[in-house]
Design a protein around this motif. Sequence first.
Motif, PDB file in Angstrom:
ATOM      1  N   ALA A 247      -7.916   3.748  12.540  1.00 38.55           N
ATOM      2  CA  ALA A 247      -8.747   4.378  11.482  1.00 38.55           C
ATOM      3  C   ALA A 247      -8.290   5.673  10.728  1.00 38.55           C
ATOM      4  O   ALA A 247      -8.343   5.764   9.486  1.00 38.55           O
ATOM      5  CB  ALA A 247      -9.904   4.643  12.041  1.00 38.55           C
ATOM      6  N   SER A 248      -7.421   6.431  11.679  1.00 32.97           N
ATOM      7  CA  SER A 248      -6.805   7.605  11.062  1.00 32.97           C
ATOM      8  C   SER A 248      -5.834   7.391   9.809  1.00 32.97           C
ATOM      9  O   SER A 248      -5.654   7.832   9.017  1.00 32.97           O
ATOM     10  CB  SER A 248      -6.406   8.431  12.047  1.00 32.97           C
ATOM     11  N   MET A 249      -5.184   6.357  10.378  1.00 27.47           N
ATOM     12  CA  MET A 249      -3.994   5.698   9.421  1.00 27.47           C
ATOM     13  C   MET A 249      -4.575   5.418   7.921  1.00 27.47           C
ATOM     14  O   MET A 249      -4.240   5.736   6.978  1.00 27.47           O
ATOM     15  CB  MET A 249      -2.995   4.591   9.663  1.00 27.47           C
ATOM     16  N   GLY A 250      -5.815   4.481   8.182  1.00 28.63           N
ATOM     17  CA  GLY A 250      -6.594   4.247   6.715  1.00 28.63           C
ATOM     18  C   GLY A 250      -7.058   5.347   6.007  1.00 28.63           C
ATOM     19  O   GLY A 250      -6.735   5.533   5.004  1.00 28.63           O
ATOM     20  N   MET A 251      -7.566   6.366   6.800  1.00 26.28           N
ATOM     21  CA  MET A 251      -7.994   7.800   5.937  1.00 26.28           C
ATOM     22  C   MET A 251      -6.768   8.358   5.321  1.00 26.28           C
ATOM     23  O   MET A 251      -6.912   8.825   3.986  1.00 26.28           O
ATOM     24  CB  MET A 251      -8.573   8.812   7.209  1.00 26.28           C
TER      25      MET A 251
ATOM     26  N   TRP B 111      -6.431   8.943   1.373  1.00 20.83           N
ATOM     27  CA  TRP B 111      -6.185  10.106   0.913  1.00 20.83           C
ATOM     28  C   TRP B 111      -4.945  10.476   0.123  1.00 20.83           C
ATOM     29  O   TRP B 111      -4.825  10.856  -1.497  1.00 20.83           O
ATOM     30  CB  TRP B 111      -6.014  11.246   1.978  1.00 20.83           C
ATOM     31  N   ALA B 112      -3.746   9.570   0.451  1.00 18.63           N
ATOM     32  CA  ALA B 112      -2.625   9.503  -0.342  1.00 18.63           C
ATOM     33  C   ALA B 112      -2.675   8.751  -1.560  1.00 18.63           C
ATOM     34  O   ALA B 112      -1.971   9.516  -2.603  1.00 18.63           O
ATOM     35  CB  ALA B 112      -1.451   8.792   0.595  1.00 18.63           C
ATOM     36  N   VAL B 113      -3.475   7.867  -1.752  1.00 13.63           N
ATOM     37  CA  VAL B 113      -3.479   7.137  -3.037  1.00 13.63           C
ATOM     38  C   VAL B 113      -4.717   7.654  -3.887  1.00 13.63           C
ATOM     39  O   VAL B 113      -4.816   7.121  -4.942  1.00 13.63           O
ATOM     40  CB  VAL B 113      -3.817   5.515  -2.644  1.00 13.63           C
ATOM     41  N   GLY B 114      -5.352   8.608  -3.372  1.00 13.46           N
ATOM     42  CA  GLY B 114      -6.269   9.394  -4.090  1.00 13.46           C
ATOM     43  C   GLY B 114      -7.400   8.540  -4.557  1.00 13.46           C
ATOM     44  O   GLY B 114      -8.185   8.737  -5.482  1.00 13.46           O
ATOM     45  N   ALA B 115      -8.055   7.891  -3.420  1.00 14.30           N
ATOM     46  CA  ALA B 115      -9.044   7.112  -3.489  1.00 14.30           C
ATOM     47  C   ALA B 115     -10.412   8.313  -3.757  1.00 14.30           C
ATOM     48  O   ALA B 115     -10.247   9.289  -3.274  1.00 14.30           O
ATOM     49  CB  ALA B 115      -9.328   6.434  -2.122  1.00 14.30           C
ATOM     50  N   PRO B 116     -11.589   7.842  -4.291  1.00 13.88           N
ATOM     51  CA  PRO B 116     -12.663   8.743  -4.686  1.00 13.88           C
ATOM     52  C   PRO B 116     -13.056   9.455  -3.459  1.00 13.88           C
ATOM     53  O   PRO B 116     -13.238  10.476  -3.482  1.00 13.88           O
ATOM     54  CB  PRO B 116     -13.758   7.564  -4.901  1.00 13.88           C
ATOM     55  N   ALA B 117     -13.331   8.768  -2.379  1.00 14.09           N
ATOM     56  CA  ALA B 117     -13.681   9.495  -0.970  1.00 14.09           C
ATOM     57  C   ALA B 117     -12.657   9.957  -0.219  1.00 14.09           C
ATOM     58  O   ALA B 117     -12.703  10.199   1.096  1.00 14.09           O
ATOM     59  CB  ALA B 117     -14.648   8.608  -0.102  1.00 14.09           C
ATOM     60  N   GLY B 118     -11.377   9.818  -0.537  1.00 13.16           N
ATOM     61  CA  GLY B 118     -10.081  10.001   0.220  1.00 13.16           C
ATOM     62  C   GLY B 118     -10.207  11.472   0.873  1.00 13.16           C
ATOM     63  O   GLY B 118      -9.705  11.658   2.290  1.00 13.16           O
TER      64      GLY B 118
END
Length: 287
Positions: free
Chosen positions: A229-233, A237-244
């Motif tokens: 799950a931490s990897m997914g977060m 964050w790295a790709v600039g997702a809206p809630a990243g």
Amino acid sequence: MTVTDQDPNAGWSPSADGRAEECDEEEMPLSLRLSIADTLTLGNATCGFMAVYFTTTGILIPHLTGSQETGMARHSAATAVILMLAAAIFDLFDGQVARKLRSSPMGAELDNLSDLISFGLAPAYFVLVYGMVADDAHQRVAALAAIVVLLAVVLRLARFSIVTVPNGTFQGMPSPFGALTVVSIVLLELPFVATLLAVLGTAWLMVSRVEYPKPRGKSAVAMLIWIVASMGMLVAWAVGAPAGELLLQAGCALQLVLGAVIPLFATARRVNNFRDNRREARAAQLQ
């Protein structure tokens, strides 16, 4: 006086030499042969080294050369932490595999050396680079904090090798958990003083006598789920997702909370065991 030449082959016999070579062939491969668990341990070390590489090439060098590519720094920071998380997965499974199958004579040494790279050098270097690139950081103070983190892991691994603790517990915060807590503190981007105190507090927990439960069974599965799950977060964050950004902050904050709360369960279990033993002793006296 007669001088006779010594025969260089004197005392040599084919059978004796053959036995020596056979002994060498029997003894040497045993210490050099890698098991499946050892291969996982080497994967741990590789991930730690690559985390240092991405921290250097994607964060430190662009900062020193005046590059303004913040996206690259974010991708590299996320990649470095993901590699530390991958190292934690390797570290989680190499022990499981060693217990199920077998480990080589150098398995324990490989494990300590790999942990030193992935959970000592890599997070300490992450703190050092943070002190160089953050606007409100003090480079020399951050360097001292990085040294404290590294030495805490060194002392923790050395103590782990010689100290016997109750079954099912670690004495002090495990180095993989400590490394992930340190990088979580840095990623939260707190004020420098707060970051420094939190990093030093984590280093103290690693060398303390606070008990942490060993990840086995359901707890190991829960830890694996948390790492994934931490990897997914981090990817979000790295790709600039809206809630990243929010996901990253929530994940890092939860990592800190877990570091403080988990030992309470081990302490509560030890207190309950102590009470149960006292009750049994009293019942035995009354009989």
